[in-house]
Design an enzyme around this catalytic site. Structure first.
Site, PDB file in Angstrom:
ATOM      1  N   CYS A  86       7.022  -9.530  -3.025  1.00  0.00           N
ATOM      2  CA  CYS A  86       6.340  -9.900  -4.055  1.00  0.00           C
ATOM      3  C   CYS A  86       6.651 -10.738  -5.158  1.00  0.00           C
ATOM      4  O   CYS A  86       7.994 -10.475  -5.541  1.00  0.00           O
ATOM      5  CB  CYS A  86       5.905  -8.513  -4.820  1.00  0.00           C
ATOM      6  SG  CYS A  86       4.542  -8.920  -6.185  1.00  0.00           S
TER       7      CYS A  86
ATOM      8  N   CYS B  76     -12.306  -8.699  -8.191  1.00  0.00           N
ATOM      9  CA  CYS B  76     -10.974  -7.916  -8.008  1.00  0.00           C
ATOM     10  C   CYS B  76      -9.972  -8.301  -9.011  1.00  0.00           C
ATOM     11  O   CYS B  76      -9.463  -9.406  -8.986  1.00  0.00           O
ATOM     12  CB  CYS B  76     -10.356  -7.882  -6.787  1.00  0.00           C
ATOM     13  SG  CYS B  76     -11.755  -7.634  -5.205  1.00  0.00           S
TER      14      CYS B  76
ATOM     15  N   CYS C 158      -9.813   0.742  -1.518  1.00  0.00           N
ATOM     16  CA  CYS C 158      -9.298  -0.483  -0.813  1.00  0.00           C
ATOM     17  C   CYS C 158      -8.036  -0.409  -0.435  1.00  0.00           C
ATOM     18  O   CYS C 158      -7.206  -0.170  -1.352  1.00  0.00           O
ATOM     19  CB  CYS C 158      -9.567  -1.876  -1.637  1.00  0.00           C
ATOM     20  SG  CYS C 158      -9.178  -3.191  -0.863  1.00  0.00           S
TER      21      CYS C 158
ATOM     22  N   CYS D 288       9.331  -4.584  -4.701  1.00  0.00           N
ATOM     23  CA  CYS D 288       8.532  -5.017  -3.216  1.00  0.00           C
ATOM     24  C   CYS D 288       9.060  -6.281  -2.888  1.00  0.00           C
ATOM     25  O   CYS D 288       8.843  -7.437  -3.545  1.00  0.00           O
ATOM     26  CB  CYS D 288       6.982  -4.840  -3.719  1.00  0.00           C
ATOM     27  SG  CYS D 288       6.171  -3.348  -4.559  1.00  0.00           S
TER      28      CYS D 288
ATOM     29  N   ARG E  76     -10.527  -6.853   5.956  1.00  0.00           N
ATOM     30  CA  ARG E  76     -10.512  -8.242   5.033  1.00  0.00           C
ATOM     31  C   ARG E  76      -9.438  -8.966   5.516  1.00  0.00           C
ATOM     32  O   ARG E  76      -8.342  -8.642   5.675  1.00  0.00           O
ATOM     33  CB  ARG E  76     -10.419  -7.945   3.435  1.00  0.00           C
ATOM     34  CG  ARG E  76     -10.112  -9.341   2.849  1.00  0.00           C
ATOM     35  CD  ARG E  76     -10.254  -9.282   1.338  1.00  0.00           C
ATOM     36  NE  ARG E  76     -11.370  -8.448   0.840  1.00  0.00           N
ATOM     37  CZ  ARG E  76     -11.518  -7.196   0.118  1.00  0.00           C
ATOM     38  NH1 ARG E  76     -10.107  -6.863   0.079  1.00  0.00           N
ATOM     39  NH2 ARG E  76     -12.383  -6.464  -0.067  1.00  0.00           N
TER      40      ARG E  76
ATOM     41  N   CYS F  56     -13.566  -4.152  -8.556  1.00  0.00           N
ATOM     42  CA  CYS F  56     -12.224  -3.678  -7.948  1.00  0.00           C
ATOM     43  C   CYS F  56     -11.069  -3.956  -8.897  1.00  0.00           C
ATOM     44  O   CYS F  56     -10.907  -5.012  -9.530  1.00  0.00           O
ATOM     45  CB  CYS F  56     -12.059  -4.158  -6.625  1.00  0.00           C
ATOM     46  SG  CYS F  56     -10.462  -3.757  -5.566  1.00  0.00           S
TER      47      CYS F  56
ATOM     48  N   CYS G 221       6.940  -7.360 -13.058  1.00  0.00           N
ATOM     49  CA  CYS G 221       6.483  -5.945 -12.750  1.00  0.00           C
ATOM     50  C   CYS G 221       8.288  -5.358 -12.605  1.00  0.00           C
ATOM     51  O   CYS G 221       8.998  -6.024 -11.543  1.00  0.00           O
ATOM     52  CB  CYS G 221       6.118  -5.914 -11.381  1.00  0.00           C
ATOM     53  SG  CYS G 221       5.512  -4.595 -10.753  1.00  0.00           S
TER      54      CYS G 221
HETATM   55  N1  SAM Z   1       0.860  -3.878  -8.626  1.00  0.00           N
HETATM   56  C1  SAM Z   1      -0.016  -3.230  -7.882  1.00  0.00           C
HETATM   57  C2  SAM Z   1       0.486  -2.640  -6.690  1.00  0.00           C
HETATM   58  O1  SAM Z   1       1.353  -2.994  -6.133  1.00  0.00           O
HETATM   59  O2  SAM Z   1      -0.444  -1.876  -6.176  1.00  0.00           O
HETATM   60  C3  SAM Z   1      -1.262  -4.262  -7.568  1.00  0.00           C
HETATM   61  C4  SAM Z   1      -0.880  -5.765  -7.381  1.00  0.00           C
HETATM   62  S1  SAM Z   1      -0.156  -5.943  -5.890  1.00  0.00           S
HETATM   63  C5  SAM Z   1       0.214  -7.719  -5.802  1.00  0.00           C
HETATM   64  C6  SAM Z   1      -1.291  -5.820  -4.435  1.00  0.00           C
HETATM   65  C7  SAM Z   1      -0.850  -6.135  -3.080  1.00  0.00           C
HETATM   66  O3  SAM Z   1      -0.779  -7.587  -2.816  1.00  0.00           O
HETATM   67  C8  SAM Z   1       0.363  -5.373  -2.606  1.00  0.00           C
HETATM   68  O4  SAM Z   1       0.315  -4.099  -2.359  1.00  0.00           O
HETATM   69  C9  SAM Z   1       0.500  -6.245  -1.478  1.00  0.00           C
HETATM   70  O5  SAM Z   1       0.007  -5.644  -0.248  1.00  0.00           O
HETATM   71  C10 SAM Z   1      -0.271  -7.593  -1.565  1.00  0.00           C
HETATM   72  N2  SAM Z   1       0.902  -8.659  -1.787  1.00  0.00           N
HETATM   73  C11 SAM Z   1       1.602  -8.962  -2.787  1.00  0.00           C
HETATM   74  N3  SAM Z   1       2.547 -10.088  -2.494  1.00  0.00           N
HETATM   75  C12 SAM Z   1       1.982 -10.440  -1.507  1.00  0.00           C
HETATM   76  C13 SAM Z   1       2.497 -11.578  -0.725  1.00  0.00           C
HETATM   77  N4  SAM Z   1       3.476 -12.352  -0.836  1.00  0.00           N
HETATM   78  N5  SAM Z   1       1.941 -11.691   0.878  1.00  0.00           N
HETATM   79  C14 SAM Z   1       0.910 -11.087   1.183  1.00  0.00           C
HETATM   80  N6  SAM Z   1       0.553  -9.914   0.361  1.00  0.00           N
HETATM   81  C15 SAM Z   1       1.064  -9.609  -0.593  1.00  0.00           C
HETATM   82 FE1  SF4 Z   2       4.783  -5.050  -8.762  1.00  0.00          FE
HETATM   83 FE2  SF4 Z   2       4.217  -6.893  -6.951  1.00  0.00          FE
HETATM   84 FE3  SF4 Z   2       5.089  -4.305  -6.019  1.00  0.00          FE
HETATM   85 FE4  SF4 Z   2       2.671  -4.804  -7.175  1.00  0.00          FE
HETATM   86  S1  SF4 Z   2       3.429  -5.427  -5.243  1.00  0.00           S
HETATM   87  S2  SF4 Z   2       4.253  -3.065  -7.757  1.00  0.00           S
HETATM   88  S3  SF4 Z   2       2.964  -6.410  -8.657  1.00  0.00           S
HETATM   89  S4  SF4 Z   2       6.327  -5.926  -7.606  1.00  0.00           S
END
Ligand code: SAM
Ligand code: SF4
Ligand code: DTB
Length: 349
Positions: free
Chosen positions: A61, A98, A189, A58, A261, A129, A54
């Site tokens: 992530c 989801c 959500c 973030c 949740r 979802c 990606c």
């Molecule tokens: N890429 C899309 C986005 O960011 O909207 C969808 C997938 S993203 C992995 C979905 C959510 O997972 C993120 O917004 C975050 O809140 C949560 N998430 C990701 N990594 C995480 C982590 N290490 N611990 C807790 N929540 C996490």
């Molecule tokens: Fe990409 Fe992870 Fe950020 Fe979603 S949360 S936009 S998968 S880096």
């Protein structure tokens, strides 16, 4: 009936966080009892339909291309694999499926494939979802037309703290997607993460932003950060478990009708802490061994936990559970029968 309030202030939210723990729990319980069946838990199963690589940054992530997390990237899964996983999730007792995709925003071709997945999973009688990053209004409408129920798009934290976690998009981008999702008449959500180094004020401010949306999100995931080696937050200080529970309780009070949740982070939580989260007003979980790329408690542990607490999973929508054909289930779809082991009841405990 408690009416949804959209005029919550930061001072009021912070005052809730500052209540003595028993007082806050009592207030949350009052709201929960009035608005929900406190013995029921909604169960959603996650599947990563497109993993890693990606472009976003973030900091929490494991799927960002910028961090070395050892994750194996995977392009969009074939339709039949997704449908088989949804069938298995339904057989294990999940009512919502989801599908998560590691996109900044989906391209045209991706969205067509995701729409096909939504169409097929809907036919199983499950709620659907999708979370796939930012959407334009027409993209949200396309997913709605495919039969999508919920779109997940988290604000993650307060507007003030956001820029310390993500630099590749801004808070307003997230709000714009949420507006597009709502305008397409999809259920929203939207929640956040606790444990990224944010303050109690940031947590309060996130909940204020959610409560001030024109319509409250139907589903509010509260994630505890999963600290993944290789991400910038791998050494973030652990959250005081009582502060995590406080966040759930304040969410319950400020967003009375929402499904709150208890999301990521359960694998490292004791059964007692999870029970406290249910007491604070959580009424939904991610169910199944995996979240997107990290672990989650296994099905047997969750079933045992619910049984010990005399709680039950929410049912599939009634019409579907009794008459799969009424919902257009395909001939190759498994009948919607939940094994007794997957549906613990107070009586079987
Ligand atoms: N890429 C899309 C986005 O960011 O909207 C969808 C997938 S993203 C992995 C979905 C959510 O997972 C993120 O917004 C975050 O809140 C949560 N998430 C990701 N990594 C995480 C982590 N290490 N611990 C807790 N929540 C996490
Ligand atoms: Fe990409 Fe992870 Fe950020 Fe979603 S949360 S936009 S998968 S880096
Ligand atoms: C949400 O709020 N939490 C889920 C879901 N929405 C998409 C994702 C949690 C991901 C945890 C880290 C991982 O497994 O990759």
């Amino acid at each position: 009936m408690i009416e949804a309030r959209h005029d919550w202030t930061l001072a009021q939210a912070e005052a809730l966080f500052a209540l003595p723990f028993p007082e806050l729990m009592f207030r949350a319980q009052q709201v929960h009892q009035q608005c929900h069946d406190v013995t029921r838990v909604q169960m959603s199963t996650l599947l990563s339909i497109k993993t890693g690589a990606c472009p976003e940054d973030c900091a929490y992530c494991p799927q960002s291309v910028r961090f070395e997390t050892g994750l194996e990237n995977e392009p969009l899964l074939p339709l039949e694999v997704v449908v088989a996983r949804a069938q298995a999730a339904r057989a294990a007792g999940a009512t919502r499926f989801c599908m998560g995709a590691a996109f900044r925003s989906p391209k045209r071709r991706d969205l067509e494939k995701i729409s096909a997945m939504v169409r097929e999973v809907s036919k199983l009688g499950m709620e659907t979802c999708v979370t796939a990053g930012m959407l334009e209004p027409e993209q949200a409408q396309e997913l709605k037309a495919a039969g999508l129920d919920y779109y997940n798009h988290n604000l993650d934290t307060s507007p003030e703290f956001y820029s310390q976690i993500i630099s590749t998009r801004c808070y307003q981008d997230r709000l714009d997607t949420l507006a597009a999702v709502r305008a397409a008449d999809l259920k929203v959500c939207c929640g956040g993460i606790v444990g990224m180094g944010e303050s109690q004020r940031d947590r309060a401010q996130l909940l204020v932003v959610l409560a001030q949306l024109p319509v409250h999100p139907e589903s509010v995931p509260i994630n505890q950060l999963v600290r993944v080696p290789g991400t910038p937050l791998e050494n973030a200080a652990p959250v005081d478990p009582f502060d995590f529970i406080r966040t759930i309780a304040v969410a319950r009070i400020m967003l009375p009708q929402a499904q709150v949740r208890l999301s990521a982070g359960r694998e490292s939580m004791s059964d007692e802490l999870q029970a406290l989260a249910f007491l604070a007003g959580a009424n939904s979980i991610f169910y199944g061994e995996k979240l997107l790329t990290t672990g989650n408690p296994d099905v047997a542990r969750d079933q045992a936990l619910l049984r010990r607490l005399g709680m039950q999973p929410e049912d599939l929508p009634q019409a579907v559970a009794s008459d799969p054909a009424a919902n257009g289930a395909t001939a190759n779809a498994a009948p919607i029968v939940h094994s007794p082991a997957a549906r613990p009841t107070a009586a079987s405990a």
